[in-house]
Enzyme design. Sequence first.
Site, PDB file in Angstrom:
ATOM      1  N   HIS A 152       0.869  -1.284   0.052  1.00  0.00           N
ATOM      2  CA  HIS A 152       0.008   0.002   0.081  1.00  0.00           C
ATOM      3  C   HIS A 152       0.862   1.488  -0.037  1.00  0.00           C
ATOM      4  O   HIS A 152       1.867   1.150   0.555  1.00  0.00           O
ATOM      5  CB  HIS A 152      -0.970  -0.264   1.311  1.00  0.00           C
ATOM      6  N   ASP A 210       3.130  -4.021   8.077  1.00  0.00           N
ATOM      7  CA  ASP A 210       1.801  -3.188   7.981  1.00  0.00           C
ATOM      8  C   ASP A 210       0.695  -4.530   8.211  1.00  0.00           C
ATOM      9  O   ASP A 210       0.387  -5.396   7.407  1.00  0.00           O
ATOM     10  CB  ASP A 210       1.816  -2.972   6.570  1.00  0.00           C
ATOM     11  N   GLN A 263      -4.214  -5.114   7.276  1.00  0.00           N
ATOM     12  CA  GLN A 263      -5.361  -6.338   6.732  1.00  0.00           C
ATOM     13  C   GLN A 263      -5.070  -7.626   7.630  1.00  0.00           C
ATOM     14  O   GLN A 263      -6.055  -8.618   7.070  1.00  0.00           O
ATOM     15  CB  GLN A 263      -5.434  -6.210   5.309  1.00  0.00           C
ATOM     16  N   LYS A 278     -10.561  -0.061  10.461  1.00  0.00           N
ATOM     17  CA  LYS A 278     -10.978  -1.045   9.634  1.00  0.00           C
ATOM     18  C   LYS A 278     -11.186  -2.513  10.535  1.00  0.00           C
ATOM     19  O   LYS A 278     -11.172  -3.438  10.110  1.00  0.00           O
ATOM     20  CB  LYS A 278      -9.359  -1.481   8.902  1.00  0.00           C
TER      21      LYS A 278
HETATM   22  C1  LIG Z   1      -2.548  -2.738   3.710  1.00  0.00           C
HETATM   23  C2  LIG Z   1      -2.814  -1.374   4.190  1.00  0.00           C
HETATM   24  N1  LIG Z   1      -1.743  -0.570   4.618  1.00  0.00           N
HETATM   25  C3  LIG Z   1      -2.078   0.726   4.967  1.00  0.00           C
HETATM   26  C4  LIG Z   1      -3.365   1.145   4.890  1.00  0.00           C
HETATM   27  C5  LIG Z   1      -3.563   2.695   5.417  1.00  0.00           C
HETATM   28  O1  LIG Z   1      -4.376   2.863   6.397  1.00  0.00           O
HETATM   29  P1  LIG Z   1      -4.981   4.146   6.633  1.00  0.00           P
HETATM   30  O2  LIG Z   1      -5.504   4.884   5.566  1.00  0.00           O
HETATM   31  O3  LIG Z   1      -6.163   3.872   7.902  1.00  0.00           O
HETATM   32  O4  LIG Z   1      -3.904   4.882   7.296  1.00  0.00           O
HETATM   33  C6  LIG Z   1      -4.297   0.457   4.385  1.00  0.00           C
HETATM   34  C7  LIG Z   1      -5.963   0.850   4.188  1.00  0.00           C
HETATM   35  O5  LIG Z   1      -6.052   1.664   3.419  1.00  0.00           O
HETATM   36  C8  LIG Z   1      -4.099  -0.949   3.949  1.00  0.00           C
HETATM   37  O6  LIG Z   1      -5.073  -1.613   3.395  1.00  0.00           O
END
Ligand SMILES: Cc1ncc(COP(=O)(O)O)c(C=O)c1O
Lengths: 146, 440
Positions: B147, B224, B227, B250
């Site tokens: 991500h 990370d 998920q 989430k």
């Molecule tokens: C794998 C992963 N990493 C990071 C994020 C970032 O999360 P946030 O936007 O809540 O900081 C997300 C969600 O969008 C994600 O699915």
Amino acid sequence: MSSGLEGLYQEVIMDHSRRPHGQGLKDGQVAESRQINPTCGDEITLRVHAGEAGIASISWEGHGCAISQASASLLSDLIVDLDAQAVRERIAAFRELMRSRGELEGDDELLGDAIVLGGVSRYVARVKCAMLAWVALEDALQRVEP
Amino acid sequence: MSITEQQAVTTAMAIAEVERLRADFPILGEQVNGHPLVYLDSAATSQRPTRVMDAERDFAEHRNSAVHRGAHTLAAEATELFENARATVARFIGARENEIVWTSNATEALNLVAYSFSNASLGRGGADAERFRLGAGDEIVVTEMEHHANLVPWQELAARTGATLRVIGLNDDGTLRMDEAAAVIGERTRLVCFTHVSNVLGTINPVEQLVALARGVGALVVLDACQSAPHRPLDVVALGVDFAAFSGHKMLGPTGVGVLYGRAELLDAMPPFLTGGSMITTVTLEGAAYLPAPQRFEAGTQRVSQAIALATAVDYLNEVGIDRIHHWESALGQRLVEGLEQIPGVRVLGPAAGVDRAGLASFVFDGVHAHDVGQYLDDLGIAVRVGHHCAQPLHRRFGVTASTRASTYLYTTPDEVDAFLDGVRGVGSFFGVGSSGTAR
Ligand SMILES: Cc1ncc(COP(=O)(O)O)c(C=O)c1O
């Protein structure tokens, strides 16, 4: 204007998206602009070609959803031998239509077949798709003149 | 049937229980475009049970007060609730309380680590912070499936410090190239940053193997867990990661709160990221001394009601059982992929049916852009995510710019998955493309 999904994806729009006009970058441009829709990664490169009236035509290359492709195609049909002022008027009219949330019909004298995109204005998340080519043209125009 | 099998059968989540749980989520009763909402976008943000919303409201009505400041009754009670919430989240992932830092979201948690390293590289943090200093010749390793939240902060850190970013590529089936991982992770590697579960592919990465490679060269590991923490049992100590990040919104919690886990020994040696009130011991006009973790990283007035509500969400997940949620969603993930694979013109990104995956699936439809697929489904009341899902390099790797993603949670039913699959089956005829992807 028909409502719902059929109002958005009218036959004219689907035809243009499947066989877009003006696609394929041509040489001899007086200006070029590349625009990206950051939410979906769609992009377009658009060129302006000069003629006696000012602007003879546009050509473009890009990828995106049916709405963005059809919109670029309809724009290509519209921009034929116009002066810069007339082009700007058309962009302004289209932007107004896109911001109308389904309230406006669109001026077909100015926008021609592109008024079929009026249904997009009900789908706020899709307005950017429809605007992409027009924003590219607007940006390119600024580079043509001083 | 053996006793353990019997137990497994009687304790697995079943539709009756899921229907009962759904009643806790008011939004699931909404109508969208004249259809009952089919919410398949929980990987972007999950829905909240009434209890979580009540927790925020209850705090505002009865306990609202700043934490770690002031000695009046409300302030003391608020502080206790806030710290209890931290303990709840710590237990949920096998950590200790002082190893949990509240952040706004996972993105901020990852940036916190990156900026702390960056500050250390500028010489902040004294001798203790030596191990966090990066410079030319050092390498940060990421993967091609990250991500943007777990990619861009490391790109920036590399740019600021002169370190080099290295990338572990992907196989066609959406798994990491472990041969490449073994080659890329080497003597120069200082940090290895990767996702536990891909938010696009549903791939579950071999954390232990990657941790072993990192350990072998003395590199630190950033996981990370966005998920994974909401969907499967997560034990950060057993996994051996040094840092982990995830977001409250989430996992049935509110927006505005996220979590950074860091091993206590590391957090206590790292220089702060954001500075100001609540994170200091003594301040003079010339300088300041800092509290130990986690307060060191919690500058300014904190997100109290959100943290308390997140702990309430964790209680909810614990009551249902995160292991049982994991099994329920795994089955839904398989149902998604098996169904999608049967639809002409559909290409699933990531592991094929039968291979372990998270309860989500992304796909491309030949000849129809993801935006248009999503619009068609939305008209049926089906909420999916379209676009690059904040993973542009991943999409580029698979030769596309956008995909459509359906993602499930504990409240998702097999009927909803089937409604989605029926919807996708209608896409081809609506947009007039045949199974070959050519216009009719
Ligand atoms: C794998 C992963 N990493 C990071 C994020 C970032 O999360 P946030 O936007 O809540 O900081 C997300 C969600 O969008 C994600 O699915």
